[in-house]
Design an enzyme around this catalytic site. Structure first.
Site, PDB file in Angstrom:
ATOM      1  N   LYS A 159      15.741  21.980 -11.567  1.00  0.00           N
ATOM      2  CA  LYS A 159      15.095  20.708 -11.861  1.00  0.00           C
ATOM      3  C   LYS A 159      15.973  19.713 -12.616  1.00  0.00           C
ATOM      4  CE  LYS A 159      11.323  19.568 -11.347  1.00  0.00           C
ATOM      5  NZ  LYS A 159       9.993  19.909 -11.823  1.00  0.00           N
ATOM      6  N   SER A 162      14.396  21.700 -16.715  1.00  0.00           N
ATOM      7  CA  SER A 162      13.199  22.491 -16.967  1.00  0.00           C
ATOM      8  C   SER A 162      13.624  23.798 -17.603  1.00  0.00           C
ATOM      9  CB  SER A 162      12.491  22.754 -15.645  1.00  0.00           C
ATOM     10  OG  SER A 162      11.697  23.914 -15.733  1.00  0.00           O
ATOM     11  N   ASN A 197      14.734  16.108 -14.184  1.00  0.00           N
ATOM     12  CA  ASN A 197      13.530  15.275 -14.292  1.00  0.00           C
ATOM     13  C   ASN A 197      13.816  13.891 -14.862  1.00  0.00           C
ATOM     14  OD1 ASN A 197      11.970  17.473 -13.395  1.00  0.00           O
ATOM     15  ND2 ASN A 197      11.825  18.266 -15.480  1.00  0.00           N
ATOM     16  N   LYS A 211      -0.861  -3.422 -39.831  1.00  0.00           N
ATOM     17  CA  LYS A 211       0.573  -3.119 -39.870  1.00  0.00           C
ATOM     18  C   LYS A 211       1.005  -2.057 -38.884  1.00  0.00           C
ATOM     19  CE  LYS A 211       0.790  -5.192 -44.134  1.00  0.00           C
ATOM     20  NZ  LYS A 211      -0.655  -5.518 -43.904  1.00  0.00           N
ATOM     21  N   HIS A 213       0.828  -1.212   0.000  1.00  0.00           N
ATOM     22  CA  HIS A 213       0.000   0.000   0.000  1.00  0.00           C
ATOM     23  C   HIS A 213       0.864   1.265   0.000  1.00  0.00           C
ATOM     24  CE1 HIS A 213      -3.311  -2.749   1.252  1.00  0.00           C
ATOM     25  NE2 HIS A 213      -2.338  -3.299   1.957  1.00  0.00           N
ATOM     26  N   GLU A 250       9.484   8.402 -17.229  1.00  0.00           N
ATOM     27  CA  GLU A 250       8.160   9.004 -17.436  1.00  0.00           C
ATOM     28  C   GLU A 250       7.629   8.705 -18.834  1.00  0.00           C
ATOM     29  OE1 GLU A 250       7.553  13.184 -15.716  1.00  0.00           O
ATOM     30  OE2 GLU A 250       9.711  12.956 -15.761  1.00  0.00           O
TER      31      GLU A 250
HETATM   32  N1  ARG Z   1      -1.342  -4.327 -48.789  1.00  0.00           N
HETATM   33  C1  ARG Z   1      -2.168  -5.463 -48.549  1.00  0.00           C
HETATM   34  C2  ARG Z   1      -2.233  -5.710 -47.028  1.00  0.00           C
HETATM   35  O1  ARG Z   1      -1.498  -5.149 -46.337  1.00  0.00           O
HETATM   36  C3  ARG Z   1      -1.612  -6.676 -49.224  1.00  0.00           C
HETATM   37  C4  ARG Z   1      -2.629  -7.720 -49.529  1.00  0.00           C
HETATM   38  C5  ARG Z   1      -3.582  -7.226 -50.537  1.00  0.00           C
HETATM   39  N2  ARG Z   1      -4.477  -8.222 -50.982  1.00  0.00           N
HETATM   40  C6  ARG Z   1      -5.605  -7.933 -51.671  1.00  0.00           C
HETATM   41  N3  ARG Z   1      -6.338  -8.928 -52.003  1.00  0.00           N
HETATM   42  N4  ARG Z   1      -5.921  -6.718 -51.946  1.00  0.00           N
HETATM   43  O2  ARG Z   1      -3.031  -6.438 -46.536  1.00  0.00           O
END
Ligand code: ARG
Length: 465
Positions: free
Chosen positions: A290, A284, A292, A332, A163, A297
């Site tokens: 300061k 700072s 930091n 991605k 705690h 952080e």
């Molecule tokens: N740039 C696409 C992705 O990242 C690649 C696959 C695309 N496939 C398709 N059938 N359009 O998913």
């Protein structure tokens, strides 16, 4: 990014009569962020070409031409000579179009028996596998830094907290080794996640497999995959491995964030337990005094984005029917961002930990303040055959008295002690020292310096495996 004029050419343009809307082209493209997978895209394509030659779909000469062309493209990209084109949508079509420009019609044969759907899934796995290995290396560096610091602080006493109130004395090294343990589990999770990443989607083609006599085991071996994805629909649509990685990354960040929180608290003037090297702090612009703890952080702050990426990925997948959907292009950025963030955070922590200096006197003084040996007094009474609950009551009263007297338990006289229980004798003072308290917890997992020494030795052994 050059949006070079390729005459609006699209590898899939055959059935279209009108060109793509210019903004739609930009909106649907991924090349701005998926180009970072170029080396793995080329690696996958080379293995595919070798496989096609092995099964006789390409001649050896054709495969060689393709492979040489891909090697040249790899070199062009590395030397900054390659011009990426948004109108070619993604990393896959950019490289393939360039290949055909370089070697002519043979380049058009590379995509035989393959789709971008299994290609992108393969690229992601190859890319992530390398990054997992790099993250593992950074994780081990940080663990080593913790072991090195722990080794120097085995006999350093600090208050252990519950705690955030002073609880019992612990070795500072014991506290550091708690972080080590968290990272040890993270490393094991990373390894386990890698097993499921390390499976080959290529061969699934668009979704149903291909009519060519492909040899998936050969391609898998070429690429170092330990298995092939065993269902083509699943192979092109599965992103579990990204979700799983994002979870592992989130948990690493959660651990680093807790670690950060403690460093920040300990570096505050109120605690003054540690200092972090100047190289890892900033000042700072208005308050000249300061210094930091920006690095911890920021790592605590960056945890938020990695956890956000995990939720993004779970949400991305929840409504998708089989098999591939363009939604998957959205996998991605959350993956890349998590990779970058966790890698950078581990790296900066591994660099920073050796710069930590420890204020042993302040740690010791803080341990003396909070009646941290009260449990030891209770255990002493139990050894003199008082039931634990009664002992708890006696010590509670003694603490209340000591607070009123503005004294620590060890500073009370024997007579003062005896007011609370007449079985207390002179030998009580032996158990009220913080060193005695720490040394008494002498079993595996306990904070006795002897045990901590062994924990460090075990830790060294674990990370060398
Ligand atoms: N740039 C696409 C992705 O990242 C690649 C696959 C695309 N496939 C398709 N059938 N359009 O998913």
């Amino acid at each position: 990014m050059a949006n070079e004029d390729n005459g609006g050419y699209k590898p899939w343009g055959g059935r279209f009569t009108a060109p793509t809307d210019a903004f739609v082209e930009l909106f649907t493209s991924s090349v701005l962020f998926d180009q970072r997978m170029y080396a793995h895209d080329i690696q996958g394509s080379k293995a595919h070409a070798r496989m096609l030659a092995k099964v006789g779909v390409l001649t050896q000469a054709e495969a060689d031409q393709i492979i040489n062309g891909l090697d040249e493209i790899h070199a062009d990209i590395e030397s900054g000579k390659f011009e990426w084109s948004v109108s070619l949508e993604d990393v896959h079509m950019n490289i393939e179009a360039r290949l055909t420009q370089k070697i002519g019609d043979v380049g058009k044969k590379l995509h035989t028996g393959r789709s971008r759907n299994d290609q992108v899934a393969t690229d992601m796995r190859l890319y992530l596998r390398d990054e997992i290995d790099e993250i593992g290396t950074q994780l081990t560096r940080l663990q080593t830094a913790l072991l090195d610091l722990a080794e120097k602080e085995i006999d350093t006493i600090m208050p252990g907290f519950t705690h955030l109130q002073v609880a019992q004395p612990v070795s500072f090294a014991h506290h550091l080794m708690a972080w080590f343990e968290m990272l040890q589990r993270d490393g094991a999770r990373l390894k386990d996640c890698r097993v499921r990443v390390n499976s080959l989607p290529l061969g699934a083609a668009a979704l149903a497999g291909t009519s060519y006599p492909i040899d998936r085991a050969f391609t898998a071996k070429e690429l170092g995959f330990e298995a092939v994805c065993e269902n083509s629909l699943d192979a092109v649509s599965d992103r579990d491995f990204i979700i799983e990685f994002n979870f592992v990354a989130s948990l690493i960040m959660t651990h680093l964030s807790r670690f950060s929180e403690e460093l920040i608290i300990w570096m505050s003037q109120q605690f003054s337990f540690i200092d972090i090297g100047d190289a890892f702090c900033t000042g700072s612009s208005i308050m000249p005094q300061k210094k930091n703890p920006d690095v911890p952080e920021l790592v605590r702050g960056k945890t938020a984005r990695v956890q956000g990426n995990l939720v993004s990925m779970l949400t991305l997948m929840k409504g998708q029917p089989l098999a591939y959907n363009k939604d998957n292009q959205e996998d991605k950025e959350p993956l890349f961002d998590s990779i970058d963030t966790v890698k950078a955070s581990l790296r900066v922590f591994a660099d920073m930990v050796p710069s930590i200096t420890v204020n042993r006197d302040n740690m010791r003084a803080a341990t003396m303040k909070g009646f941290s040996t009260a449990t030891d007094l209770a255990d002493y009474l139990v050894r003199k055959s008082l039931p634990f609950r009664d002992a708890h009551e006696v010590v509670g009263k003694a603490v209340k008295y000591a607070i009123e007297q503005k004294k620590d338990l060890a500073e009370l006289s024997l007579d003062e002690m005896k007011q609370f229980s007449d079985i207390i004798e002179q030998d009580v003072f032996g158990v009220l020292t913080i060193e005695g308290s720490m040394k008494a917890r002498n079993h595996i997992g306990g904070t006795a310096p002897e045990q901590v020494k062994q924990a460090i030795a075990r830790g060294r052994k674990h990370i060398s495996n």
